[in-house]
Scaffold this motif. Sequence first.
Motif, short mmCIF file in Angstrom:
data_model
loop_
_atom_site.label_atom_id
_atom_site.label_comp_id
_atom_site.label_asym_id
_atom_site.label_seq_id
_atom_site.Cartn_x
_atom_site.Cartn_y
_atom_site.Cartn_z
N GLY A 37 42.04 71.52 35.73
CA GLY A 37 40.75 71.56 36.17
C GLY A 37 40.26 72.10 37.35
O GLY A 37 39.47 71.65 37.99
N LEU A 38 40.80 73.23 37.59
CA LEU A 38 40.48 74.15 38.87
C LEU A 38 39.95 75.13 38.58
O LEU A 38 40.17 75.78 37.49
CB LEU A 38 42.01 74.39 39.58
CG LEU A 38 42.81 73.26 40.02
CD1 LEU A 38 44.24 73.77 40.50
CD2 LEU A 38 42.31 72.52 40.89
N PRO A 39 39.27 75.62 39.65
CA PRO A 39 38.75 77.21 39.58
C PRO A 39 39.82 78.27 39.56
O PRO A 39 40.81 77.82 40.06
CB PRO A 39 37.74 77.46 40.39
CG PRO A 39 37.50 75.96 40.95
CD PRO A 39 38.84 75.07 40.73
N ARG A 40 39.83 79.19 38.79
CA ARG A 40 40.74 80.15 38.52
C ARG A 40 41.35 80.78 39.86
O ARG A 40 42.47 80.66 40.19
CB ARG A 40 40.52 81.26 37.61
CG ARG A 40 41.49 82.22 37.62
CD ARG A 40 41.14 83.44 36.52
NE ARG A 40 41.94 84.55 36.56
CZ ARG A 40 41.65 85.56 37.71
NH1 ARG A 40 40.89 85.71 38.35
NH2 ARG A 40 42.75 86.47 37.73
N PRO A 41 40.33 81.14 40.96
CA PRO A 41 40.72 81.74 42.04
C PRO A 41 41.62 80.61 42.65
O PRO A 41 42.42 81.15 43.46
CB PRO A 41 39.44 81.97 42.85
CG PRO A 41 38.46 82.40 41.77
CD PRO A 41 39.05 81.19 40.69
N VAL A 42 41.16 79.33 42.80
CA VAL A 42 42.01 78.33 43.45
C VAL A 42 43.37 78.25 42.88
O VAL A 42 44.63 78.07 43.82
CB VAL A 42 41.34 76.88 43.54
CG1 VAL A 42 41.91 75.78 43.95
CG2 VAL A 42 39.86 77.14 44.25
N ALA A 43 43.39 78.18 41.81
CA ALA A 43 44.84 78.04 41.17
C ALA A 43 45.43 79.37 41.36
O ALA A 43 46.84 79.15 41.71
CB ALA A 43 44.71 78.04 39.47
#
Length: 85
Positions: A37-43
Amino acid sequence: MLRTPVDGTRLRILRLLREQDAAADGMTEETVAARLGLPRPVALTHLRLLTALGLLRAGRSAGRVRYRCDEVRIAEVTQLFEKGW
């Protein structure tokens, strides 16, 4: 840095990848982001940091970058922390 990851995200990523390591080719950042459940850039930021630390290996499969745990390196780091490093 690894003892107190920001909100536990790095530890969650490591746990996810270890659980899913049966999949021989690893997981993409999109899959990791969706599962946690994370934004792709954060992951991607966390995945790159873990890779730079040597805890993950990144490889290409079907034109996509896939991440897997480096169990040997994780064991080495675990021993360092257990010894009070």
